[in-house]
Each structure stands twice: as structure tokens, then as C-alpha cells.
Design an enzyme around this catalytic site. Sequence first.
Site, PDB file in Angstrom:
ATOM      1  N   GLU A   1       0.803  -1.222   0.000  1.00 40.72           N
ATOM      2  CA  GLU A   1       0.000   0.000   0.000  1.00 40.72           C
ATOM      3  C   GLU A   1       0.836   1.271   0.000  1.00 40.72           C
ATOM      4  OE1 GLU A   1      -3.291  -0.024   2.805  1.00 40.72           O
ATOM      5  OE2 GLU A   1      -3.340  -2.206   2.676  1.00 40.72           O
TER       6      GLU A   1
ATOM      7  N   ASP B   1      -2.486  -4.729   3.394  1.00 38.42           N
ATOM      8  CA  ASP B   1      -2.655  -5.070   4.816  1.00 38.42           C
ATOM      9  C   ASP B   1      -3.689  -6.175   5.028  1.00 38.42           C
ATOM     10  OD1 ASP B   1      -0.917  -3.022   5.233  1.00 38.42           O
ATOM     11  OD2 ASP B   1      -2.451  -1.581   5.889  1.00 38.42           O
TER      12      ASP B   1
ATOM     13  N   ASP C   1      -6.400  -6.582   6.711  1.00 40.58           N
ATOM     14  CA  ASP C   1      -7.639  -6.191   7.360  1.00 40.58           C
ATOM     15  C   ASP C   1      -8.676  -5.977   6.267  1.00 40.58           C
ATOM     16  OD1 ASP C   1      -6.933  -3.780   6.231  1.00 40.58           O
ATOM     17  OD2 ASP C   1      -6.484  -2.776   8.110  1.00 40.58           O
TER      18      ASP C   1
ATOM     19  N   GLU D   1     -10.004  -3.347   4.844  1.00 45.41           N
ATOM     20  CA  GLU D   1      -9.672  -2.413   3.780  1.00 45.41           C
ATOM     21  C   GLU D   1      -8.548  -2.965   2.908  1.00 45.41           C
ATOM     22  OE1 GLU D   1     -11.491   0.316   3.191  1.00 45.41           O
ATOM     23  OE2 GLU D   1     -12.735  -0.028   4.968  1.00 45.41           O
TER      24      GLU D   1
ATOM     25  N   TYR E   1       4.933   2.088  11.068  1.00 40.68           N
ATOM     26  CA  TYR E   1       3.780   2.759  10.497  1.00 40.68           C
ATOM     27  C   TYR E   1       2.961   3.508  11.558  1.00 40.68           C
ATOM     28  CZ  TYR E   1       0.193   3.608   7.124  1.00 40.68           C
ATOM     29  OH  TYR E   1      -0.663   4.224   6.275  1.00 40.68           O
TER      30      TYR E   1
ATOM     31  N   ARG F   1      -0.225   4.788  11.358  1.00 45.49           N
ATOM     32  CA  ARG F   1      -1.683   4.641  11.439  1.00 45.49           C
ATOM     33  C   ARG F   1      -2.008   3.210  11.843  1.00 45.49           C
ATOM     34  NH1 ARG F   1      -1.626   8.864   7.138  1.00 45.49           N
ATOM     35  NH2 ARG F   1      -0.839   7.355   5.658  1.00 45.49           N
TER      36      ARG F   1
ATOM     37  N   HIS G   1      -1.032  -3.826  11.691  1.00 47.91           N
ATOM     38  CA  HIS G   1       0.342  -3.377  11.858  1.00 47.91           C
ATOM     39  C   HIS G   1       0.837  -3.625  13.277  1.00 47.91           C
ATOM     40  CE1 HIS G   1      -1.492  -0.833   8.685  1.00 47.91           C
ATOM     41  NE2 HIS G   1      -0.368  -1.136   8.066  1.00 47.91           N
TER      42      HIS G   1
END
Length: 778
Positions: A9, A82, A84, A86, A288, A290, A333
Site C-alpha cells: 500500500e 494489509d 484487514d 480495507e 507505520y 496509522r 500493523h
Amino acid sequence: MQENLVIVESPAKAKTIGKFLGKDFVVASSMGHIRDLEKKDFGIDIKNKYRPKYIVSEDKKKVVAELKKLTREARIVWLASDEDREGEAIAWHLQDELKLNPENTKRIVFHEITKDAILNAIHHPRAIDINLVDAQQARRVLDRIVGFEISPVLWKKVKPSLSAGRVQSVAVRLIVEREREILNFNSTSYFRVTGQFLARLADGTTAEIRAELSSRFDTENEALAFMEKCKNSEFHVADITQKPTRRSPAQPFTTSTLQQEASRKLGFSVSQTMTVAQKLYEAGRITYMRTDSVHLSSLALHTAAQKISELHGEKYVKTRQYKTKTKGAQEAHEAIRPTYMQEETIPGTAQEKKLYELIWKRTIASQMADALLEKTVITIDISNAKEKFTASGEVIVFDGFLKVYLESTDEESVSPGGQLLLPAVRVKDQLKPQGIQATEKYAQRPARYTEASLVKGLEELGIGRPSTYAPTITTIQNREYVVKEDRPGKERNYLLLELNGKEIVRSVKSEIAGAEKAKLFPTDIGMVVTDFLNDHFNQIMDYHFTASVERDLDEIAEGKKIWYEVIDRFYHPFHANLDNVLKSSEKTRGERILGSDPVSGRQVSVKIGRFGPIAQLGESSPDKEEEKPQFASLRPGQLLETITLEEAIELFRMPRELGNYENKSVVVGIGRFGPYVRHNNQFISLTRNDDPYTVTIDRAIELIALKREKESKAVIRIFAEEPELKILNGRWGPYLVYKKENYKIPKTVKAEDLSLEECLNIVNGEGNKSIKRKKARK
DNA sequence: CAGTGAGCGAGCTTCCGCTTGACTT
């Protein structure tokens, strides 16, 4: 032909992974989502199982073109977004949009960016989890329906350009409700009693003990009665208790806790924290930024232990793995931590250094031993009263993690009965009173939200995600539902009763209370919209709405529910209600009738006007043309909800004629940009300290003179040969104006020394783009 | 930029979450 293409991403992540994988792999990034629902025509086919219409976002067209080119050159494409909801959707959108062949497309995930983790992932590829993708589609479609159906209702019923959404509307609700709690708060006062005592110790020395009475008094009379009893009392040590306690370090940072601590300890705004953290991430300094996870990689645990041992010794090490408990956390993460635990400090800007050190300390502390404390409480008897004084002390026996880091709290609490080390008194020792005071205190009203405490509130409700906390706070301010402001406190009086020797002295003191710094205040429009949504869209405004949606999404992800059926069950009642609201409800203006003007007898009311909140004197009626109502804008800090009749009438005293100066009238008024003085067709803003209702002609003349002086200094140089070119002095220093456009002057030259030719060079120069004013709001 | 506030109508506004730049007045 390139053997392997890995798509992640973020470009920073791509760079790191590229180093681990060697030359058989090309690593590229998608920059987040590449597609989104079409904005026009709703983007959802409601009648056809809510089928989403996806289009490549304008700013991602280049990325998609580049990725398409790379996929054509690769034999195997690894989708490494990632793990998850999204991330899974991003992988699926990539597969769909890049038309990847499932046979040579593999989905991989990893939680740590280490060589082992990535190689391990490569060895365990899987297919895209379509159930997880569907959960994301449901989330996306629901948010679109809520946002794009309710917002137009607000345009019709309240004001154009407003917005509503599953996250932002609840964020505003929190602030509005807190404000009302504060407005309705009845601040009662009580009396707190403190005393200072001298003790004679075993070694012959004397020491002071500061203590607080364990009970408080509601009234002055009760406090006074108690003080009277103290006059002839003796004071003895009744009891000494010692209790060992321990304190544990805070968890490593997530986005939300980093924002809170950076706000409390460094005074950063939420978006400032994210910008600086982004820089640190891109520079490879931190993981990371976020994330909602508190998990640390085994590498991090190991290197932290090593560093602690090296700095403070083995006994300070305590390796701890933390478990994320936050509602709705998706744990794609690690926690936010330094990439290299060895580095206590880094080069960079002052802000980068400060934020990095905060992250370093918090991470290191999370891997350190508990602090051991000994808490001592001394109870003091009063011979003529049943109440008791207590003095408490806390001594650090072993500092542990406190050597490095102490978490801040939002409440500042310093108790006067608290001190670190208490003197070594013994039970039955007599204490000599030095002074006893009963101080009137006011009950604390609820605290207003800061940006960071609002993030905390949202996170606790499971609303919003790490990537949206900062943008949400920006949105509700851009919509003018909320303003971030400082407000001065108000002076208030309190009573103080002091017993010195045998005499009680009563005095009235004053203090400043309720001052606010960078706090979030709701605006009138924020309150009106919140009330409207609460009245008509209760389900969306419910603090548990997101949590219940999340439960459905989880079931979709587990394959137990079909996503469009979940949406369908929501949509029909939601839409029927919305139609009903459109038909039946009146336009809302938050109108309040305050009473009538004692002079003219006309009605005084307040409401939201086209340009913001206004007060109105008189009623408009078609048959009384000559009696048109008068209007006046409310002043900053005034709310429709709380303004009084007197305050509203006061507003109509503007504009006010002050007198004449240089044969021209001087008028004071309040405009769109605040209070001003008008003279000779010129407007001069009043300063913060000037009150337009009481400002004098002398002060106005002073302001006029100041303005003239400033203007004379504004022009640094003009050129006779080229009247359209000027060197001016602006808010940010000297700049050039040529044909109504502004140009930057390079910092390397002195503005006053510039020749005409040099100026024109700057105007035409490359790399020196004109500073164009952007009209776009945002 | 600042003497507004009637009324009509066209065209526009808007969500959340994933990511960087391109903007900084």
C-alpha cells in the site's frame, strides 16, 4: 521479463521490502485504495442488490497505469496489502482493475516488516478472502448511503453545503452534549481544609507535615464551627500506615494514544502529530503511524531489552507483549515504535526530534520493570473534633520504568495533602499546628474536548479508524460545526478562613477560572444540526450504531451473512423515514423568541440567518412595509441557545457614531471580520482588547494613526519606470507585487537592495512560481 | 473584505478509509 511483482500500500514500505527481496522481485505501491464509488449518481445501484459502481479515482490514474505496465511484465503478482478489511478490498480491487489472472496472482500478508516475516509470507500465499472484501463493500456502501442521503436533507431543512455522516455527526454530538452539560452545570462550592503541623522527631530536629482534612464542609458556617473547635485543640499522630504499591508502564503507542500524548506533552494538534509522524516513517525512523495495534515484533522486544540493559542494567528489563483491547481494532500493523531501538535521538527538525523521543521513551518504558512505591498515610487526631487530618506521601523504592517515561493525564490533580517523603514521626507524637485554612472550592465542571480527547472518545466508542481521526477533526471544523478556540477565564471570588494562633481571619480572594486553550466549542449550526439529526435520524446518531454495524460486518466476513442483504435490511426503514422527514418536518433555524424590546415594544428573537446567527428586532409581515425588522449578527462566543434578551438588544446599538475627526465621521461597528472603526471610507479592525460598545473617540483616532503608520511602512520600494511593480512588506516579510500577482523574494537577497531588473527576473524567473490566491475552501 | 438578511431559480454542496504529494498566506 520480470519474475515477481509485489504490490503493497505504501511507497515507504515498498522501499524497505525491496531491500529484503533481492533482484527477482519488483516492489510497487498502490498508494492505498485505487478505486472508489462514483460520486455522481450516487454510485450505488439501489435496485440491483446495491451494486457498487467503482471508478478509478482521478489522482490514482497514473498509479494504475504504472501498475498495469508492471503486471504485464511480471510472471507472478503478489498482492501484499494489509491484512484487514480495507487491505483485502484493496487487493481485490487491484486484481479486478488490473485484470490479473488468478492463476498467477497470490495474496500474501505479513504483520512485521522483517526479512523472515516476508519470506515466510511468500511461502504461504492464499487466495483473496471474498467474504472479507464483501464486509468492506458493505461498510463502504452503508457510509455512502448515510452520508449522501442525509446531507441533502440538511441542505433543504437547515443550510446548503452541510454534511452528515456515521462518524462526523457523532463526533459533533459528543461536543454538543458536553457543551450542554457545561452550560447546565451548577457549580456548587464547598470548603476544603488544609493544615500545616510541626513535629519534633526522635533526633531532636523538627519537620513540617502538610495535611488535609478527610472531610469537607458544605457551608461557611460549618467550616467556621470546625475552625473554632481547632482553636483550643491538641493534635496527635493517631496512626501511620505504610503500603507498598507498584505502577506499570503504559502500552506502546497506537495512533490515538500518540495523538493524545503529543497533544498533552508537546502541545501538537492531531494533524500536526500525523504530519511529523509521516516524516519520521518516510525517513525509516519509526514503524507505520496509522495503527490500532499495541503489538511489538519479537525483534523490537529483543532490541529494547538489550538497550535497557545497556543503559540501566538487567534489573530494569521486563519484556512485555501487549494485547489490543480497543473495540473494532483490526491489527494489521505493529504499535508505533522506533525502527531501531538503539537510537535514542535522531537528526531532524525540532518537532521530529521531540516526537521521536516521545515514541522512543514510551516504547522503551513499555519494556521496563514496574516501579515500586511505598505509600505512607499519617492520620492526625483533633482533641476537640471528630474529624481527622491525613497526610500522605509516596516514596519511590525502585523507579523502574519511571526512569524513562511517565504518562500524562488530562486532569491536573495536585492534592495539598500530598508530599513525597513524610517525616519519621511516631504514633502519639504531639504536633504543633502552624496554620489551618478552610478554602472555598468550586466543583469542577466537565472538561471541554481537545482534539486529542475527542479522538479518545471516538476510539472508545469504536467510531472511526486511525487513518480518519485527523481528517474527521478537520471536517467538523471546516463545516463550522465546531471551532477550536482559546477563551479567557472569568474572575470569581472565593472565601478563605485562616486560623493563625487563636485568631480566625476571614477574607475574600479572587481567582481566574474556566480559561480554555485550544478547546473544541460547538457553533450554533453544530447545535442546530445535531438537534435536527437527533430528532429525525436517531439510529445514526446513536453512540452504539457503529458497534452494531461492526457486528454485522464481522458476520459478513465470517460468511454467515450476505452483504447486500444486511444493507437491504438497513436501507428500507432508513429511507422510508428519510422520505417522511423531507415531507413533514419544517425548516429548522434554531429560532428562539427572547421577549420584547422595552423601548419599542418590538419582538426580539434570534435564529440562523444566511450569513450565520443573527438577532432580529421586530417581525416581518407583508402588510407593514415600513416596519421592516432590523438584524444584527451575534458576536463570537454568543450562542443562540444562551443569549439573553439584554445581550440581544445590546447588539442593535451598532453601528455607533463616535464623533468627528478631520471633519469626517468616526463610526464603530461589527462586521463580518469582527469589530471595526470606519473613517473616511477606511475600515480599521479593533484589537482583541477593545470593546466596541465602550471604545472612545480617542482610542479610535489612535487606531487610525496606527493604521496610517503601518501603511507608510508597507511599501518598501516603488519604481518610477514601472508603476505596476512594488516591493511591499507583508505579514510574512517582503514580497513583490507585479500586475496584481504576488511573488516570493528569495531569502538570499535583501529586498531593499533589489534593482528593477532583478525584480523582473524574479517575476519571470523559473522555480519562482507566483503565489496565487486559491479560492477553494478546505 | 466591512451599508447584507426579499424572493426566485440554476447549479452546486455531501460520506468513510486507504495512501501521498501539492498546496502552504
